[in-house]
Scaffold this active site. Sequence first.
Site, short mmCIF file in Angstrom:
data_model
loop_
_atom_site.label_atom_id
_atom_site.label_comp_id
_atom_site.label_asym_id
_atom_site.label_seq_id
_atom_site.Cartn_x
_atom_site.Cartn_y
_atom_site.Cartn_z
N ARG A 164 0.80 -1.22 0.00
CA ARG A 164 0.00 0.00 0.00
C ARG A 164 0.83 1.28 0.00
O ARG A 164 0.33 2.36 -0.23
CB ARG A 164 -0.96 -0.01 1.20
CG ARG A 164 -2.24 -0.77 0.89
CD ARG A 164 -3.10 -0.94 2.11
NE ARG A 164 -2.59 -1.97 2.99
CZ ARG A 164 -3.08 -2.22 4.21
NH1 ARG A 164 -4.06 -1.49 4.68
NH2 ARG A 164 -2.57 -3.19 4.95
N ASP A 222 7.08 -2.02 11.30
CA ASP A 222 6.18 -0.94 10.89
C ASP A 222 5.23 -0.53 12.01
O ASP A 222 4.20 0.10 11.76
CB ASP A 222 5.39 -1.34 9.63
CG ASP A 222 4.57 -2.61 9.82
OD1 ASP A 222 4.62 -3.20 10.93
OD2 ASP A 222 3.87 -3.01 8.87
N GLY A 268 -6.50 -9.03 13.54
CA GLY A 268 -6.85 -10.33 14.11
C GLY A 268 -7.60 -10.12 15.42
O GLY A 268 -7.27 -9.21 16.19
N TYR A 291 36.25 29.18 -7.37
CA TYR A 291 36.38 27.98 -8.20
C TYR A 291 36.95 28.36 -9.55
O TYR A 291 36.38 29.19 -10.26
CB TYR A 291 35.00 27.33 -8.35
CG TYR A 291 35.00 26.00 -9.04
CD1 TYR A 291 35.89 25.00 -8.67
CD2 TYR A 291 34.09 25.74 -10.06
CE1 TYR A 291 35.88 23.77 -9.30
CE2 TYR A 291 34.07 24.51 -10.70
CZ TYR A 291 34.97 23.53 -10.32
OH TYR A 291 34.96 22.31 -10.95
N ALA A 328 34.61 49.84 -4.78
CA ALA A 328 33.40 49.22 -5.31
C ALA A 328 33.60 48.84 -6.78
O ALA A 328 34.30 49.53 -7.52
CB ALA A 328 32.22 50.17 -5.19
C1 UD1 Z 1 -0.94 -9.32 11.49
C2 UD1 Z 1 -1.62 -10.38 12.35
C3 UD1 Z 1 -2.92 -9.81 12.91
C4 UD1 Z 1 -2.64 -8.56 13.68
C5 UD1 Z 1 -1.88 -7.57 12.81
C6 UD1 Z 1 -1.45 -6.39 13.65
C7 UD1 Z 1 -1.02 -12.54 11.38
C8 UD1 Z 1 -1.49 -13.65 10.54
N1 UD1 Z 1 -1.87 -11.55 11.55
O1 UD1 Z 1 -1.82 -9.07 10.39
O2 UD1 Z 1 -3.53 -10.78 13.75
O3 UD1 Z 1 -3.85 -7.99 14.13
O4 UD1 Z 1 -0.70 -8.17 12.27
O5 UD1 Z 1 -0.89 -5.41 12.84
O6 UD1 Z 1 0.05 -12.59 11.90
N2 UD1 Z 1 5.69 -9.78 7.61
C9 UD1 Z 1 6.84 -10.40 7.19
N3 UD1 Z 1 6.76 -11.44 6.32
C10 UD1 Z 1 5.57 -11.90 5.84
C11 UD1 Z 1 4.39 -11.25 6.27
C12 UD1 Z 1 4.47 -10.20 7.16
O7 UD1 Z 1 7.94 -10.02 7.59
O8 UD1 Z 1 5.58 -12.85 5.06
C13 UD1 Z 1 5.79 -8.65 8.55
C14 UD1 Z 1 5.34 -7.34 7.98
O9 UD1 Z 1 6.44 -6.62 7.46
C15 UD1 Z 1 4.77 -6.63 9.19
C16 UD1 Z 1 4.26 -7.77 10.07
O10 UD1 Z 1 4.93 -8.91 9.64
O11 UD1 Z 1 5.75 -5.93 9.91
C17 UD1 Z 1 2.76 -7.93 9.95
O12 UD1 Z 1 2.43 -8.23 8.63
P1 UD1 Z 1 1.09 -7.74 7.98
O13 UD1 Z 1 0.98 -8.28 6.62
O14 UD1 Z 1 0.93 -6.30 8.18
O15 UD1 Z 1 0.05 -8.54 8.90
P2 UD1 Z 1 -1.45 -8.25 9.06
O16 UD1 Z 1 -2.18 -8.88 7.94
O17 UD1 Z 1 -1.66 -6.81 9.29
CA CA Z 2 -0.21 -4.56 9.05
#
Ligand code: UD1
Ligand code: CA
Length: 473
Positions: free
Chosen positions: A19, A108, A145, A392, A428
Amino acid sequence: MVPMPSLHILILAAGKGTRMKSALPKVLHPLAGAPIIDYVLATAAALSPASRTIVVGHLAESMREALAAHGDLRFVVQEPQLGTAHAVAQAAPLLEGATGTLLLLYGDVPRLSVQTVRALLDEHERAGNAATVLTAVVPDPSGYGRIIRDPGGIARIVEHRDATPDERAVREINSGIYAFELEPLFTALSRIATDNDQGEYYLTDLVAIYRREGKRVGAVVAERPDEILGINGRGELAAMAKRIWRERAEALMASGVTLEDPDTVYVDAGVVVGRDTTIRPGVILEGRTTIGANCVIHPGVHIEDSTLEDNVVVFDYSVITGAQIAEHAEVGPFARLRPEAEVGREAKIGNFVELKKTRLGAGSKAMHLAYLGDATIGGNVNIGAGTITCNYDGVRKNPTTIEEGAFIGSDSQLVAPVKVGRGAYVAAGSSITRDVPAGALGIARGRQENHEGWVERRKRKQAEAGERKPEKT
Ligand code: UD1
Ligand code: CA
């Protein structure tokens, strides 16, 4: 003595950040002056200065470069990104044989406080949990979640898109931040499947798995739900930056600085401002900047990596970078101080004057339209309007020296390397190419001729020519 359980910290930052619509990894986008992830790293460092933090990223190389200043980080690449459980699993090789607690943070989620994390870790420790989830009760839980509780505690976490209408009504959400007991973690992760709406490995499934295995899962409800907000798009980034800037403005005011319009003042973390200094609207203070007491910073001024002593006035729309300004000096409006500009005590820099690698001595003045580069200028020197150091020559930068008390007449060029001696005058409009000795007058310009009666003669000639021309219609 009971040995302190060791704390390991894992930061997830491999999400695609779709996004943001950006070539830059999301966590490297600047938030109120520093990359988003810097805030998380600061929290990690405050919690556990001794242990090395692991960052899971997808563009780990660009992250490694961007975060080189943090030194003590370990990076793991997650490629492809198959979900939060998959992301955690990437750290397994680095945590081989490690025991104690694994704290999971998100790259993040920058606002999480040390205090809240401590509460999570304390409860995790106290209850002897296998997993402790940081939750929050929010007015609008959509997208998050949901925490599904039962008499035994937390039964499971269900993602918004997989939830029933009843489950969606739950306002307690998963922050995604947890404390885990390391020992059973990676074995349990391998049991997580992808039978969900997104076909990803959900870390949240661990809760139900632990419960089935009879392990303890607990929760800590965050006191300030705002802390667990993540950044997904640029709108959220801007909104969070605004809040952070407002807090810094509040802190400055609390410490005795006047801000006429705090919502328009943007101050980086670590900027220091002395008491009774007034900061007028639209001011930006960045990097390692220190401003003394009793200063006035007028509207639209942008200062970066600079030091201002006490009682300095900077007038409107001046841009100051990497400069030092001594007490009682005045700068601007519309001045530009570039790196290694040094303005002496009670010196004055006026409108449209630029200084670069130049020291201007105490009480000296350059009030209008000048460029002073690679110059060493003594005290009580007057730099006339339009003076230019020609530093320069197309190959190298050459120095100009102007000694104590010298007077540089308006619209002069000083072709460097060149020196104007103590108390000397430059007439000047001069193009000075040779040194001017102390006490001398340097004059280097075309001599003036006056042609008496020239205007009358010209008029007459024009009239005669006009008589011969056909009349205009
Ligand atoms: C996740 C949680 C959700 C929670 C929310 C809070 C899961 C399945 N869900 O959802 O319950 O309410 O965070 O913000 O865990 N990331 C990786 N690798 C991946 C996927 C994600 O490093 O393959 C990292 C992202 O960079 C981020 C964090 O994990 O920092 C959360 O990922 P994001 O995709 O935002 O999870 P949500 O769907 O928001
Ligand atoms: Ca998120």
